[in-house]
Motif scaffolding. Structure first.
Motif, PDB file in Angstrom:
ATOM      1  N   PHE A  55       0.834  -1.195   0.000  1.00  0.00           N
ATOM      2  CA  PHE A  55       0.000   0.000   0.000  1.00  0.00           C
ATOM      3  C   PHE A  55       0.876   1.254   0.000  1.00  0.00           C
ATOM      4  N   GLN A  56       1.939   1.249   0.787  1.00  0.00           N
ATOM      5  CA  GLN A  56       2.816   2.410   0.840  1.00  0.00           C
ATOM      6  C   GLN A  56       3.527   2.626  -0.494  1.00  0.00           C
ATOM      7  N   LYS A  57       3.935   1.528  -1.129  1.00  0.00           N
ATOM      8  CA  LYS A  57       4.623   1.647  -2.414  1.00  0.00           C
ATOM      9  C   LYS A  57       3.683   2.200  -3.478  1.00  0.00           C
ATOM     10  N   LEU A  58       2.445   1.697  -3.520  1.00  0.00           N
ATOM     11  CA  LEU A  58       1.484   2.149  -4.521  1.00  0.00           C
ATOM     12  C   LEU A  58       1.070   3.596  -4.290  1.00  0.00           C
ATOM     13  N   THR A  59       0.707   3.923  -3.057  1.00  0.00           N
ATOM     14  CA  THR A  59       0.246   5.290  -2.777  1.00  0.00           C
ATOM     15  C   THR A  59       1.377   6.302  -2.902  1.00  0.00           C
ATOM     16  N   GLY A  60       2.610   5.866  -2.591  1.00  0.00           N
ATOM     17  CA  GLY A  60       3.747   6.762  -2.801  1.00  0.00           C
ATOM     18  C   GLY A  60       3.911   7.126  -4.265  1.00  0.00           C
ATOM     19  N   LEU A  62       1.479   7.124  -6.503  1.00  0.00           N
ATOM     20  CA  LEU A  62       0.347   7.971  -6.885  1.00  0.00           C
ATOM     21  C   LEU A  62       0.542   9.412  -6.402  1.00  0.00           C
ATOM     22  N   GLN A  63       1.117   9.576  -5.227  1.00  0.00           N
ATOM     23  CA  GLN A  63       1.341  10.924  -4.706  1.00  0.00           C
ATOM     24  C   GLN A  63       2.351  11.695  -5.554  1.00  0.00           C
ATOM     25  N   THR A  64       3.319  10.991  -6.119  1.00  0.00           N
ATOM     26  CA  THR A  64       4.262  11.663  -7.015  1.00  0.00           C
ATOM     27  C   THR A  64       3.593  12.106  -8.315  1.00  0.00           C
ATOM     28  N   HIS A  65       2.414  11.544  -8.599  1.00  0.00           N
ATOM     29  CA  HIS A  65       1.655  11.922  -9.788  1.00  0.00           C
ATOM     30  C   HIS A  65       0.505  12.879  -9.455  1.00  0.00           C
ATOM     31  N   GLY A  66       0.568  13.484  -8.284  1.00  0.00           N
ATOM     32  CA  GLY A  66      -0.388  14.534  -7.949  1.00  0.00           C
ATOM     33  C   GLY A  66      -1.599  14.107  -7.155  1.00  0.00           C
ATOM     34  N   PHE A  67      -1.709  12.836  -6.804  1.00  0.00           N
ATOM     35  CA  PHE A  67      -2.838  12.390  -5.995  1.00  0.00           C
ATOM     36  C   PHE A  67      -2.610  12.745  -4.529  1.00  0.00           C
ATOM     37  N   ARG A  68      -3.696  12.890  -3.804  1.00  0.00           N
ATOM     38  CA  ARG A  68      -3.638  13.097  -2.359  1.00  0.00           C
ATOM     39  C   ARG A  68      -4.674  12.205  -1.692  1.00  0.00           C
ATOM     40  N   PHE A  69      -4.445  11.924  -0.417  1.00  0.00           N
ATOM     41  CA  PHE A  69      -5.387  11.105   0.329  1.00  0.00           C
ATOM     42  C   PHE A  69      -6.648  11.900   0.655  1.00  0.00           C
ATOM     43  N   SER A  70      -7.767  11.218   0.606  1.00  0.00           N
ATOM     44  CA  SER A  70      -9.021  11.811   1.068  1.00  0.00           C
ATOM     45  C   SER A  70      -8.958  12.024   2.575  1.00  0.00           C
ATOM     46  N   HIS A  71      -9.575  13.104   3.037  1.00  0.00           N
ATOM     47  CA  HIS A  71      -9.662  13.354   4.476  1.00  0.00           C
ATOM     48  C   HIS A  71     -10.756  12.512   5.131  1.00  0.00           C
ATOM     49  N   SER A  72     -11.599  11.891   4.325  1.00  0.00           N
ATOM     50  CA  SER A  72     -12.737  11.139   4.855  1.00  0.00           C
ATOM     51  C   SER A  72     -12.558   9.640   4.774  1.00  0.00           C
ATOM     52  N   ASP A  73     -11.752   9.153   3.812  1.00  0.00           N
ATOM     53  CA  ASP A  73     -11.586   7.717   3.602  1.00  0.00           C
ATOM     54  C   ASP A  73     -10.128   7.440   3.260  1.00  0.00           C
ATOM     55  N   PRO A  74      -9.391   6.719   4.119  1.00  0.00           N
ATOM     56  CA  PRO A  74      -7.966   6.488   3.865  1.00  0.00           C
ATOM     57  C   PRO A  74      -7.681   5.602   2.670  1.00  0.00           C
ATOM     58  N   SER A  75      -8.696   4.934   2.121  1.00  0.00           N
ATOM     59  CA  SER A  75      -8.513   4.086   0.939  1.00  0.00           C
ATOM     60  C   SER A  75      -8.756   4.838  -0.363  1.00  0.00           C
TER      61      SER A  75
END
Length: 369
Positions: A55-60, A62-75
């Protein structure tokens, strides 16, 4: 994301190993994990399970491509750029992607495929055990595969269908106190029923009642469970429609006062619609005994308010901003009066926190009752 097939889903590795298609699927999955260096054989970790590493590898990435985590749902991850919006929902290695720019979505998928071994399965039709049927008016969500398997695997496939989810509570019966012998069976069936409520709000209340007795079920509890399974047998085709409409939130709340015959605790019940679509529902036993139906209704109103605030926050992140207070419909005049009139506060000190919470959100305009 996964697709359906005609072969039965195996329950054990031995069953899966007998079928060539499952052998191929396991080999493909294993090879994909090897190719993207998901793991290296080392002593068992003490504080970082493999799913977390993935999960950390995938979300990391995505974050480099401009995505951010939702404040309401961590998934849930979100991306907004030049008035285009994209959303990505992750559950372990099942990923759902949507947005308002199909070309940008395809570019994202290609970028992800350069880093991870992934299969693009096209339009959603099956996700986390939920079948998504495309209709002329929108979508229809159903768990008919899960329900059918539940009945078949536990010997209920040939039972006669029942017209309602449960029968009235039987009092003064020997079955009410006689312990049910197979608690593991009861627990397994109850958990399966809980998962089925994802698309079946019509069984939520009955399932909640069954799940109140997971530790020490009685024979009567098991009869209630069987009655619910018989109802499911006759309603396999039911599900949840998702259609177009004006996407305004509104919530309905109620309470079943002193519903539990053992401890006389009440049950809170509330649901929320987004336009014509039912998107959230809750059936939950209250943690304290309510001395009146008004108190039970007011506690349900407070719980519903909490859920509404969370949903408003989530839909705002999905660009569905609610410009007016969300109506919460309550059928108890006294509960409504307490919420709107502070003069009642002195008589209701035992629900002071609920009062202050509801009053605050009425004042700031998040809800209207």
């Amino acid at each position: 994301m996964a697709t359906t097939n005609s072969s039965p889903i195996p329950n054990t590795y031995r069953q899966a190993a007998k079928h060539p298609q499952w052998q191929s699927a396991m080999e493909t999955e294993f090879q994909a994990l090897q190719n993207q260096n998901t793991w290296t054989l080392v002593p068992a970790p003490t504080n970082k399970p493999a799913p977390r590493q993935w999960f950390q590898k995938l979300t990391g990435f995505l974050q480099t491509h401009g995505f951010r985590f939702s404040h309401s749902d961590p998934s849930l991850l979100l991306h907004t750029h030049n008035n285009t919006h994209h959303y990505l929902l992750i559950y372990v290695d099942d990923i759902l992607v949507t947005g308002d720019n199909s070309e940008a979505i395809q570019t994202l998928i290609r970028d992800m495929q350069t880093q991870f071994a992934m299969k693009q399965l096209g339009q959603i039709d099956f996700f986390l055990g939920i079948q998504v049927q495309h209709t002329k008016s929108g979508y229809f969500l159903t768990q008919i595969h899960h329900a059918t398997k539940l009945l078949h695997d536990n010997g209920f496939a040939d039972y006669k269908a029942a017209p309602t989810p449960f029968n009235p509570i039987t009092k003064n019966s020997q079955n009410n106190i006689q312990p049910f012998a197979d608690t593991c069976l009861y627990l397994r069936l109850a958990v399966s029923l809980q998962y089925l409520t994802i698309t079946r709000p019509d069984i939520a209340y009955a399932t909640n009642r069954i799940c109140q007795h997971l530790q020490q079920p009685t024979c009567q509890d098991y009869q209630y469970l069987k009655s619910l399974l018989r109802y499911i047998k006759g309603t396999l085709s039911l599900g949840l429609p998702i259609t177009k409409g004006k996407l305004i939130l509104q919530t309905y709340t109620d309470a079943d006062w002193a519903a539990n015959p053992t401890d006389r605790k009440s049950v809170s019940v509330f649901c929320t619609f987004l336009g014509p679509n039912l998107i959230s529902w809750t059936v939950k036993k209250q943690i304290t005994v309510a001395k009146s139906s008004t108190e039970a209704e007011y506690r349900a109103l407070s719980a519903a308010t909490s859920k509404v605030i969370w949903i408003r926050r989530l839909v705002e992140e999905l660009q569905l901003v609610q410009y007016s207070p969300t109506p919460i419909h309550c059928d108890n005049i006294s509960a409504i009066a307490i919420a709107k009139n502070p003069i009642f506060h002195a008589r209701t000190k035992h629900i002071e926190i609920d009062y202050q919470f509801i009053s605050q959100h009425l004042t700031v305009g998040n809800i209207v009752i």
